[in-house]
Design a protein around this motif. Structure first.
Motif, PDB file in Angstrom:
ATOM      1  N   CYS A  24       0.829  -1.199   0.000  1.00 45.46           N
ATOM      2  CA  CYS A  24       0.000   0.000   0.000  1.00 45.46           C
ATOM      3  C   CYS A  24       0.870   1.258   0.000  1.00 45.46           C
ATOM      4  N   PRO A  25       0.323   2.403  -0.403  1.00 43.79           N
ATOM      5  CA  PRO A  25       1.078   3.662  -0.393  1.00 43.79           C
ATOM      6  C   PRO A  25       1.522   4.026   1.023  1.00 43.79           C
ATOM      7  N   GLY A  26       2.833   4.101   1.234  1.00 46.66           N
ATOM      8  CA  GLY A  26       3.353   4.357   2.574  1.00 46.66           C
ATOM      9  C   GLY A  26       3.117   5.763   3.078  1.00 46.66           C
ATOM     10  N   ALA A  27       2.825   6.717   2.180  1.00 44.21           N
ATOM     11  CA  ALA A  27       2.579   8.091   2.622  1.00 44.21           C
ATOM     12  C   ALA A  27       1.371   8.176   3.542  1.00 44.21           C
ATOM     13  N   ASP A  28       0.486   7.189   3.484  1.00 47.84           N
ATOM     14  CA  ASP A  28      -0.716   7.188   4.311  1.00 47.84           C
ATOM     15  C   ASP A  28      -0.559   6.364   5.584  1.00 47.84           C
ATOM     16  N   VAL A  29       0.650   5.848   5.818  1.00 51.20           N
ATOM     17  CA  VAL A  29       0.905   5.000   6.992  1.00 51.20           C
ATOM     18  C   VAL A  29       1.977   5.652   7.859  1.00 51.20           C
ATOM     19  N   ASN A  71       5.765   9.500  -4.965  1.00 49.88           N
ATOM     20  CA  ASN A  71       6.402   9.647  -3.665  1.00 49.88           C
ATOM     21  C   ASN A  71       7.681   8.824  -3.561  1.00 49.88           C
ATOM     22  N   VAL A  72       8.452   9.101  -2.514  1.00 49.85           N
ATOM     23  CA  VAL A  72       9.723   8.418  -2.288  1.00 49.85           C
ATOM     24  C   VAL A  72       9.647   7.673  -0.952  1.00 49.85           C
ATOM     25  N   ALA A  73       9.882   6.366  -0.993  1.00 46.72           N
ATOM     26  CA  ALA A  73       9.925   5.547   0.216  1.00 46.72           C
ATOM     27  C   ALA A  73      11.333   5.600   0.788  1.00 46.72           C
ATOM     28  N   LEU A  74      11.438   5.843   2.106  1.00 47.31           N
ATOM     29  CA  LEU A  74      12.724   5.991   2.779  1.00 47.31           C
ATOM     30  C   LEU A  74      12.841   4.963   3.900  1.00 47.31           C
ATOM     31  N   ARG A  75      14.037   4.387   4.060  1.00 48.00           N
ATOM     32  CA  ARG A  75      14.258   3.396   5.121  1.00 48.00           C
ATOM     33  C   ARG A  75      15.644   3.604   5.697  1.00 48.00           C
ATOM     34  N   GLY A  76      15.688   3.894   6.993  1.00 48.41           N
ATOM     35  CA  GLY A  76      16.940   4.048   7.708  1.00 48.41           C
ATOM     36  C   GLY A  76      16.950   3.187   8.953  1.00 48.41           C
ATOM     37  N   THR A 125       7.373   7.520   3.906  1.00 48.21           N
ATOM     38  CA  THR A 125       7.200   7.797   2.482  1.00 48.21           C
ATOM     39  C   THR A 125       6.733   9.231   2.344  1.00 48.21           C
ATOM     40  N   VAL A 126       7.465  10.032   1.564  1.00 48.05           N
ATOM     41  CA  VAL A 126       7.201  11.463   1.483  1.00 48.05           C
ATOM     42  C   VAL A 126       7.266  11.930   0.030  1.00 48.05           C
TER      43      VAL A 126
END
Length: 368
Positions: free
Chosen positions: A51-56, A155-160, A166-167
């Motif tokens: 699913c779109p991570g911007a909404d999570v 959008n861009v998914a980011l993981r650190g 997701t922004v």
């Protein structure tokens, strides 16, 4: 073992949904696009939906021991001040433990949005066994100063390390800060990340109880016990007092002031502690923090002709603030309406005319 179907939920229901069939060893057996108008029913198999991570919203929390329902309730209570919605409208899921005494990954999403995603998947004939956000398809990097990035749609998914979001592309630098962005642009590398997520998803949003909407008020009470919380919210007490008789209202007013004094002694000394608490709540960072407020503000400003952002500031005491330059006095009404759609409220702190334009200093907070 049987193969797994992976499907990417599009941002808009009318868009096609990319899908892959993944073998147990990670090999891609088939791929394609599916829309609600294709007709027919795909072959039944285990289905993992991204699913779109911007909404999570993703957080890492120290939680007490307990069962799945207790952990969800405790996490929801811990994050109650970050939510723009009432608790019964939020789905919460807690990820597996990373190790002894390690924070637990917590994912939160709107119940209605999660239900909309599952309804969409049912419509295209792909009922999901798992729904997981796109940023959690990326592996956590080994280095603390590295953030992996993959573009999904607009959008861009980011993981650190201990971080996932997701922004919008123009917010990446703001969110990442001093960390290095390692963009994954190779299609094969992105596909490998997706197949890993299909075979071993980190969280399943359907484990949040969305099918039975089980969080609700009892869940909040369980969460309150687990979190050793203080008392009912002073604002809730105030709202309840308005609906009771005068005697009950006076009693609740005393309880409200006592509750405020317990959590904010400085506000209890104000002539109107409740109003002071409301002002502080309005100045506090809105749900999602700086990232969400910046994204909502930039989106709203782009949609209103002639409005420009002169300054954007986030501070612990002042919350999220911005200075806007705009052509007319009515522009702030339009901005407030658009921010309300994002669950946020705009408070005008000061407004003046400068060189034929209007300059407004605003605060962004959670919408009551």
């Amino acid at each position: 073992m049987k193969p797994t179907r992976l499907v990417l939920i599009p941002a808009l229901a009318g868009e096609p949904a990319p899908w892959m069939i993944v073998a147990p060893d990670g090999a891609v057996l088939d791929r394609g696009l599916l829309t609600p108008h294709d007709g027919g029913r795909p072959e039944p198999m285990r289905t993992v939906a991204i699913c779109p991570g911007a909404d999570v919203s993703i957080r890492w929390l120290d939680l007490p021991p307990g069962g799945a329902a207790q952990l969800r309730a405790a996490a929801a209570w811990r994050l109650r001040d970050d939510l723009a919605a009432t608790p019964d409208r939020v789905a919460t899921v807690v990820g597996p433990p990373a190790g002894p005494d390690q924070p637990r990954l917590v994912a939160m999403v709107s119940h209605d949005l999660l239900q909309a995603w599952t309804d969409y998947l049912d419509t295209v004939g792909l009922p999901a066994d798992v729904v997981t956000p796109d940023m959690l398809t990326l592996a956590e990097p080994d280095e603390d100063d590295v953030v992996q990035a993959v573009t999904f749609g607009e959008n861009v998914a980011l993981r650190g390390r201990g971080f996932a979001a997701t922004v919008q592309p123009d917010l990446v630098d703001l969110v990442v800060g001093d960390r290095r962005v390692m963009a994954i642009e190779n299609a094969a590398a992105v596909e490998r990340a997706l197949t890993r997520a299909a075979l071993s998803p980190l969280v399943n949003l359907l484990d949040s109880g969305v099918r039975d909407r089980s969080i609700g008020r009892p869940g909040w009470r369980r969460a309150a016990g687990l979190a050793a919380a203080l008392a009912l919210s002073p604002l809730l007490l105030t709202a309840a007092a308005a609906a009771r008789d005068d005697m009950a209202a006076r009693r609740l007013e005393v309880e409200t002031v006592e509750a405020i004094a317990a959590v904010a002694p400085d506000l209890a000394r104000e002539s109107d502690p409740v109003a002071a608490l409301r002002r502080r709540a309005a100045a506090a960072p809105p749900p999602g923090g700086v990232t969400a407020s910046a994204a909502a503000l930039f989106t709203a400003v782009e949609a209103i002709e002639g409005v420009e952002i002169d300054a954007f500031l986030a501070a612990p005491d002042d919350g999220v603030r911005a200075t806007l330059s705009h052509p007319g006095w009515s522009d702030m009404q339009e901005l407030d309406r658009r921010m309300a759609d994002a669950g946020m409220a705009v408070t005008e702190n000061a407004t003046l005319e400068d060189g034929g334009r209007v300059v407004s200093d605003i605060s962004i907070g959670a919408r009551p």
